[in-house]
Scaffold this motif. Sequence first.
Motif, PDB file in Angstrom:
ATOM      1  N   UNK A 185      -9.359  27.462  54.889  1.00  0.00           N
ATOM      2  CA  UNK A 185     -10.054  27.873  53.646  1.00  0.00           C
ATOM      3  C   UNK A 185      -8.847  27.634  52.789  1.00  0.00           C
ATOM      4  N   UNK A 186      -9.398  26.677  51.666  1.00  0.00           N
ATOM      5  CA  UNK A 186      -8.297  26.252  50.598  1.00  0.00           C
ATOM      6  C   UNK A 186      -8.931  26.588  49.299  1.00  0.00           C
ATOM      7  N   UNK A 187      -9.913  27.341  49.043  1.00  0.00           N
ATOM      8  CA  UNK A 187     -10.213  27.450  47.433  1.00  0.00           C
ATOM      9  C   UNK A 187     -11.619  28.283  47.444  1.00  0.00           C
ATOM     10  N   UNK A 188     -11.806  29.000  46.268  1.00  0.00           N
ATOM     11  CA  UNK A 188     -13.080  29.861  46.146  1.00  0.00           C
ATOM     12  C   UNK A 188     -13.480  29.667  44.665  1.00  0.00           C
ATOM     13  N   UNK A 189     -14.767  29.891  44.510  1.00  0.00           N
ATOM     14  CA  UNK A 189     -15.217  29.874  43.126  1.00  0.00           C
ATOM     15  C   UNK A 189     -16.238  31.116  42.963  1.00  0.00           C
TER      16      UNK A 189
ATOM     17  N   UNK B 235     -14.727  38.962  55.812  1.00  0.00           N
ATOM     18  CA  UNK B 235     -13.792  39.139  55.069  1.00  0.00           C
ATOM     19  C   UNK B 235     -14.180  39.596  53.558  1.00  0.00           C
ATOM     20  N   UNK B 236     -15.169  40.176  53.546  1.00  0.00           N
ATOM     21  CA  UNK B 236     -15.538  40.733  52.249  1.00  0.00           C
ATOM     22  C   UNK B 236     -14.688  41.830  51.774  1.00  0.00           C
ATOM     23  N   UNK B 237     -14.082  41.807  50.602  1.00  0.00           N
ATOM     24  CA  UNK B 237     -13.089  43.067  50.064  1.00  0.00           C
ATOM     25  C   UNK B 237     -11.800  42.700  50.628  1.00  0.00           C
ATOM     26  N   UNK B 238     -11.383  41.666  51.257  1.00  0.00           N
ATOM     27  CA  UNK B 238     -10.130  41.244  51.795  1.00  0.00           C
ATOM     28  C   UNK B 238      -9.495  40.317  50.926  1.00  0.00           C
TER      29      UNK B 238
ATOM     30  N   UNK C  62      -4.173  32.961  45.820  1.00  0.00           N
ATOM     31  CA  UNK C  62      -3.236  33.717  46.018  1.00  0.00           C
ATOM     32  C   UNK C  62      -3.800  35.174  46.797  1.00  0.00           C
ATOM     33  N   UNK C  63      -2.931  36.037  47.319  1.00  0.00           N
ATOM     34  CA  UNK C  63      -3.387  37.128  47.935  1.00  0.00           C
ATOM     35  C   UNK C  63      -3.768  38.204  47.134  1.00  0.00           C
ATOM     36  N   UNK C  64      -3.673  38.038  45.539  1.00  0.00           N
ATOM     37  CA  UNK C  64      -4.204  38.989  44.686  1.00  0.00           C
ATOM     38  C   UNK C  64      -5.813  38.733  44.588  1.00  0.00           C
ATOM     39  N   UNK C  65      -6.318  37.777  44.881  1.00  0.00           N
ATOM     40  CA  UNK C  65      -7.959  37.366  44.813  1.00  0.00           C
ATOM     41  C   UNK C  65      -8.399  38.094  45.746  1.00  0.00           C
ATOM     42  N   UNK C  66      -9.313  38.887  45.762  1.00  0.00           N
ATOM     43  CA  UNK C  66     -10.265  39.670  46.589  1.00  0.00           C
ATOM     44  C   UNK C  66     -11.450  38.996  46.796  1.00  0.00           C
ATOM     45  N   UNK C  67     -11.714  38.877  48.031  1.00  0.00           N
ATOM     46  CA  UNK C  67     -13.053  37.922  48.337  1.00  0.00           C
ATOM     47  C   UNK C  67     -14.093  38.916  48.057  1.00  0.00           C
TER      48      UNK C  67
END
Length: 1215
Positions: free
Chosen positions: A559-563, A539-542, A575-580
């Motif tokens: 999946x609950x969070x990212x850093x 899901x890189x870029x998603x 949110x959906x605006x964050x691109x992985x």
Amino acid sequence: MEEDALHSEVPPLPPRFRFRDMLLGDQGFHNDDRVQVEFYVNENTFKERLKLFFIKNQRSSLRIRVFNFSLKLLTCLLYIIRVMTDNPGQGQGPSSSSTGPAHQGPNGLNRCEDCQSNNASLDSEINWELIFWVDRKIPVWAIQVIVAIISFLEAMLLMYLSYKGNIWEQIFQVSFLLEMINTVPFIITIFWPPLRNIFIPVFLNCWLAKCALENMINDVHRAIQRTNSAMFNQVLILICTLLCLVFTGTCGIQHLERAGKNLSLFNAFYFCIVTFSTVGFGDVTPRIWPSQLLVVIMICVALVVLPLQFEELIYLWMERQKSGGNYSRHRAQTEKHVVLCVSALKIDLLMDFLNEFYAHPRLQDYYVVILCPSEMDLQVRRVLQIPLWSQRVIYLQGSVLKDQDLMRAKMDDAEACFILSSRNEVDRMAADHQTILRAWAVKDFAPNCPLYVQILKPENKFHVKFADHVVCEEEFKYAMLALNCVCPATSTLVTLLVHTSRGQEGQQSPEQWQRTYGCCSGNEVYHIRLCDSKFFGEYDGKSFTYAAFHAHKKYGVCLIGVKQEDNKSILLNPGPRHIMAATDTCYYINITKEENSAFSFNQEEGKKKKRRGCNAAAGPGLYDGPSRLPVHSILASMGTVAMDLQNTSPVHRSGGKLAPPTVNGTGSRRPSIAAVLEIADSSSILPCDLLSDQSEDDTTFSDENGSSSTEYVKGYPPNSPYIGSSPTLCHLLAERAAFCCLRLDQGCRHNSFEDAKAYGFRNKLIIVSAETAGNGLYNFVVPLRAYYRPRRELNPIVLLLDNPPDNHFLEAICWFPMVYYMAGSIDNLDSLLQCGIIYADNLVVVDKESTMSAEEDYMADAKTIVNVQTMFRLFPSLSIITELTHPSNMRFMQFRAKDCYSLALSKLEKVRETTGNGRGEVVMKERDKGSNLAFMFRLPFAAGRVFSISMLDTLLYQSFVKDYMIIIARLLLGLDTTPGSGYLCAMKVTEADLWIRTYGRLFQKLCSSSAEIPIGIYRTESHIFPTSEVSVSVDECDDPRERGEESRSNDQSDHPLLRKKSMQWARRLSKKSVRRTPVLPRDPDRGHAQRMAQERLSLYRRSEREELSELVRNRMKHLGLPTSGYEDVANLTASDVMNRVNLGYLQDETNDHQNTLSYVLINPSPDTRLELNDVVYLIRSDPLAHVPEDLPVQSSSVRERHDSNPPEAKDDTQL
């Protein structure tokens, strides 16, 4: 005239002392008037210099003692050489006649063969010359003389240096007398050669060697700064004493037997060993009375000296067991260890730490060093003797404030240091002060050692801000209790997340809910880089929402969070605006981490994987065909198909159970679920699509009558009660409320309200009962007034305090809307009624600090439990959330002695016994299945009705392996608010939402509509079970379907706790069983007696309820409170009772054979069926992160239902 004469007598100042010269530094200033003073003159004398060399200086003194010890050993060795080369026939004195061995040898042999009657004639056959004279070779004599001269001079010099005024005291010292006995005769033989063969007991030098060795060891310890070597010294002294006794006895008996049996040195040594070991074979015995007398003396000396030595050794051994000894430097450098610092070590605290710490596989080789100032109690000692812990846990008694004890624990080599506070102290502030000093001491001694600190009061947190990880109990406690009021069972949810488990608890239980609840309890939070992940690498870029949904659909992970790599802040649901990105760190909930997971794909997918390559994009592969998705994933994707084919004919299904409701009551097409987009579309994202409409007025908020309006604003609280509180955007008053207006039960010049009824609140109250208004109580208010909570859903908060708050606390809460306080206690019914308990939805009972310590362990919660039980009986419809000191006491919460279901569930906490088919009894302990929470199946804990702060101890322990756990917990509880990070909330599943059917489809609906991430379900179920008081008959069921269900449930051998989901069927069945008991024709009196007993029991229960209801009404009338709002359980309709039971608020007192239970399912499988009144935990994205300009209005079942029910129609929440 006298003054002039006086001035004339004063001599003028010499020119060299003029001020100008002194200021300019005149070089003519001479030093001829100064006197040079020498200090420590007495140490420059010859005696003091000798004393410094021989006694005071550790290194030189050590050299002297080593030399002295070597001399004594040399003298003993020379004595053995002299004995080995001895010829008894040639050792004669100057005037002795040559007796020769001819008289000795045969007589000795004959005496060995004679009987015991000839012992009386032995005295006349002793050759005394062989005792007083020996055969000493010239070289041996010369060496002994040289050693004797050196020893004599050293003894005299030490006597001179240690002289303190009493010469006789030094002369009659045992060591000095032995020295003189062994040296003076040799010096005399220099001047009188005939005495060269005289016997001198040189073997007594072994005792002087023992003294020299003791002094040498003491100097060694002084030189290397070791002060904790008493045990080693005592063992050394004991060994040396035994060796000296054996050596003295051996040499003495051998020498005396020269005049008798003429024993060899080895035979004499053999005799001493046999004698001292109390074996006494009798094959070698002394034959003459001098040697026999020596044996008696040696035995007496051994009986006196050895017990004293053993007593001292045992005492030191016991003291060492108490203090714990040392952790060696070699082990610290070759092994890994952590240090646990506590004030008082209790068995519960120890086991929680050990079980949680060693639950991680990579920590199995670590050692735990416990540093505690108190003595180890009996329970802890028994646990540490278990082989599982005795090889890995080391207990040291000592203080963290002493560098010596920190050296014993090798703190500078430790991997981490855990500093825990004593939460059971009456003065919690003093306990925090001790923790702060311990943290400072560790940081000063070992600056590079990672610190994990537990603090009690939030105002003391900034003192230990330098620590790597800090957990403040009161912050977490009050925030968790606050969220329990809006998100039910948040305490249970967080406790299970920070608890290490394998998800195998309850799998042997006959109850389905226990198996599901136990399996889901194994979910924990893990992390992995996206580029290294199998779960999220594709899901890189998603978008984040796209990755979360498809990872849950495909792998079952949440999946609950990212850093981000360039940002150290963890974002929950950005949110959906964050691109992985490939460098992002993903935080997810799963049974185990990805590194311990195995993946199995079919052959077709394996070929596609090979064609795509490991770095291909994941978008096209998600829809390769149904064969690569599991069944629950296909079901979850059907909403997308329905949306794409809106203009086609609807999809027909066989069977009507899963048929969705129709739209507008006309057509047969079901509502569709939108697809989760790879890249966010801002126009399609609506916040809270399934919950409520958040588009509300940002300026005013009016009550139900419209009589007054209060202006609210969003901002940061201007007054924080302590340093270090995280700023949180909240709903605030435009103008602060006066302190007099904060008092609920007293009117003032601003308003005349004196009870909760007069305020006319829109929503029900939240009452908090606490002893004092501490600074931690501020964290209870903040999460309930956070900006992301809709204003129409804000509940009034009433603080019921034993002690009135101070102005400092009132200054902090006066800016929050609808926050009041009142002086009172929960053990006073008048106080409860005045604070509006009949209008409350939740009552939070906080553990009181004054009752945390009791004389008997686990009795600290007695008063709280009894008070809560009283409120439970008086107000059954009230949801009571209680904090306890000891988690084991939760089994007494809302206790019912005849509740067979709760008693049966308690077996999972102890030992569950199941009977197989002729295979005997199988005993299974839940904790052997990977769980350390023995109380996890207790109904109050599973329902989130009880909480203990000790449950969060594992949060600090897990931080050693997962350094992000404290941050994630603070974000979930609302203690920290990071820009762009989401928050925890909940939504309720209603009848209009059941068309979604499964948790996987709900996941897709939330991700596609409002970009919310569900993480679990709070479920309430009803259970029915038969008892001896209720007889259930199949013939009484009027409905054939009910008769069939009951007949299937009559077999109780495999299912002792019967479960039914229909509460209406349960209530009708219980009424029938009470009203119509089957009467056997053969014994009509027996059936009549049973019916009369049941009617009498029902009348007794009814009268008890009426008595409690009358008591409450009388007190309300006495206080002048209106009784119209009080609803007794007896007056509730059947629908009201069923509604409250489904909500988990009513533990049904009207029927002891009917129970409801609630439990938490963390990250259930996608095919989990949704049930009515399920509460879904959500992580909602930050509404301030990306606020769309124009929010389009979309309709859903929940929104339509909300719009159709205006606020004035909510009769159930009106006061």
